[in-house]
Enzyme design. Structure first.
Site, PDB file in Angstrom:
ATOM      1  N   PRO A   2      -3.355   5.217   4.336  1.00  0.00           N
ATOM      2  CA  PRO A   2      -4.557   4.854   3.577  1.00  0.00           C
ATOM      3  C   PRO A   2      -4.179   4.259   2.223  1.00  0.00           C
ATOM      4  O   PRO A   2      -3.433   4.863   1.458  1.00  0.00           O
ATOM      5  CB  PRO A   2      -5.283   6.191   3.422  1.00  0.00           C
ATOM      6  CG  PRO A   2      -4.801   7.030   4.556  1.00  0.00           C
ATOM      7  CD  PRO A   2      -3.369   6.629   4.752  1.00  0.00           C
ATOM      8  N   GLU A   3      -4.680   3.056   1.945  1.00  0.00           N
ATOM      9  CA  GLU A   3      -4.398   2.392   0.682  1.00  0.00           C
ATOM     10  C   GLU A   3      -5.651   2.453  -0.188  1.00  0.00           C
ATOM     11  O   GLU A   3      -6.603   3.164   0.132  1.00  0.00           O
ATOM     12  CB  GLU A   3      -3.920   0.966   0.959  1.00  0.00           C
ATOM     13  CG  GLU A   3      -2.628   0.948   1.780  1.00  0.00           C
ATOM     14  CD  GLU A   3      -2.086  -0.450   2.051  1.00  0.00           C
ATOM     15  OE1 GLU A   3      -2.585  -1.413   1.445  1.00  0.00           O
ATOM     16  OE2 GLU A   3      -1.158  -0.572   2.874  1.00  0.00           O
ATOM     17  N   LYS A  58      -4.278   5.897  -5.476  1.00  0.00           N
ATOM     18  CA  LYS A  58      -4.583   6.419  -4.147  1.00  0.00           C
ATOM     19  C   LYS A  58      -4.893   7.914  -4.176  1.00  0.00           C
ATOM     20  O   LYS A  58      -4.913   8.568  -3.131  1.00  0.00           O
ATOM     21  CB  LYS A  58      -3.412   6.151  -3.196  1.00  0.00           C
ATOM     22  CG  LYS A  58      -3.087   4.667  -3.018  1.00  0.00           C
ATOM     23  CD  LYS A  58      -1.899   4.477  -2.098  1.00  0.00           C
ATOM     24  CE  LYS A  58      -1.458   3.013  -2.055  1.00  0.00           C
ATOM     25  NZ  LYS A  58      -0.293   2.817  -1.166  1.00  0.00           N
ATOM     26  N   ARG A 261       9.687  -3.237   4.459  1.00  0.00           N
ATOM     27  CA  ARG A 261       8.294  -3.436   4.862  1.00  0.00           C
ATOM     28  C   ARG A 261       8.158  -4.781   5.572  1.00  0.00           C
ATOM     29  O   ARG A 261       8.839  -5.747   5.239  1.00  0.00           O
ATOM     30  CB  ARG A 261       7.360  -3.421   3.646  1.00  0.00           C
ATOM     31  CG  ARG A 261       7.366  -2.121   2.850  1.00  0.00           C
ATOM     32  CD  ARG A 261       6.733  -0.992   3.635  1.00  0.00           C
ATOM     33  NE  ARG A 261       6.582   0.194   2.819  1.00  0.00           N
ATOM     34  CZ  ARG A 261       5.488   0.492   2.116  1.00  0.00           C
ATOM     35  NH1 ARG A 261       4.459  -0.343   2.099  1.00  0.00           N
ATOM     36  NH2 ARG A 261       5.421   1.611   1.425  1.00  0.00           N
TER      37      ARG A 261
END
EC number: 3.2.2.23
Length: 271
Positions: A2-3, A58, A261
């Site tokens: 979750p960002e 976050k 990434r």
């Protein structure tokens, strides 16, 4: 993971249900999260009224006056509102029972999230004090990115994802913002001009705002406070589209690894 849009979606989903309500009980079913849930948290929260629910980067912050509950959703966590009689599932680790038959339930299959007690509430907590500005605030701008990027040789995508520079721009949204701004993710941060950083800052704002309005991006486990998935992933133009045609020029999108990434970009549109 979750960002920022997913965490903001969660905040907007749960805040109306719990703000102004008194906490009756906190049940900790599994304290072994990323950091152990403090043993004194249930007693500290019981009887307190939720004054507001805010977000920093976050992190979700539930203000109780003298205390504050800090949530991080980790890699796969979610917070949702359920009825008290809702059966508990395998990865439901925390229930916060509030007056009015409201339960705030924390679910986290991988247990990389956290629930901590801040006493007193403070932005000086080690998890919060070194964070950069919020990307949707007046403190964030192309000028800020330009000034902080001088002499930096690291890729602009890595720079953009540095939480000390600006918070909440995770991998999905960094890919999308750079695509929208026409900037190649591998370009050295220090080589990007002020004008292009101004375009990038606006792209970051647009991508994050659009994602929030669509309830975030559900790629794995994420659901909002109402238990429903987001749908921003249906509009992705770069992330997850390596090998597919660019939506602008039809050139095949290239996928590379950058800082462990996945990065996806258009060799023609992004330079």
């Amino acid at each position: 993971m979750p960002e920022l849009p997913e965490v903001e979606t969660t905040r907007r989903g749960v805040a109306p249900h719990i703000t102004g309500r008194k906490i009756l009980q906190v049940n900790i079913y599994e304290p072994r999260l990323r950091w152990p849930v403090p043993m004194d948290l249930p007693a500290a929260a019981q009887g307190k009224t939720v004054l507001n629910v805010t977000r920093r980067a976050k992190y979700l912050l539930i203000n109780l006056g003298d205390d504050e509950l800090l949530f991080h959703l980790g890699m796969s966590g979610n917070l949702r509102i359920v009825a008290p009689e809702t059966p508990r599932m395998k990865h439901d680790h925390v229930d916060i029972l509030l007056e009015g038959d409201i339960t705030l339930r924390y679910n986290d299959p991988r247990r990389f999230g956290c629930l901590l007690l801040l006493n007193p509430p403070t932005q000086e907590h080690p998890l919060l004090k070194h964070l950069g500005p919020e990307p949707l605030s007046d403190q964030f701008s192309g000028e800020l990115l330009y000034k902080r990027s001088r002499q930096r040789k690291s890729p602009v995508k890595t720079f953009l994802m540095d939480q000390a520079i600006v918070v909440g721009v995770g991998n999905i949204y960094a890919n999308e913002a750079l695509f929208l701004a026409g900037i190649r993710p591998t370009r050295a941060a220090g080589e990007v001009s002020l004008k292009r950083y101004q375009v990038l800052a606006e792209a970051v704002r647009k991508v994050l705002s659009d994602a929030i309005n669509m309830g975030g991006a559900t790629l794995r486990d994420f659901v909002g406070g109402d238990g429903k998935p987001g749908y921003f992933q249906q509009t992705l133009r770069a992330y997850g589209r390596g090998g597919q045609p660019c939506t602008v020029c039809q050139t095949e999108l290239k996928e590379i690894k950058l800082g462990q990434r996945t990065s996806v970009f258009c060799p023609s549109c992004q330079r």
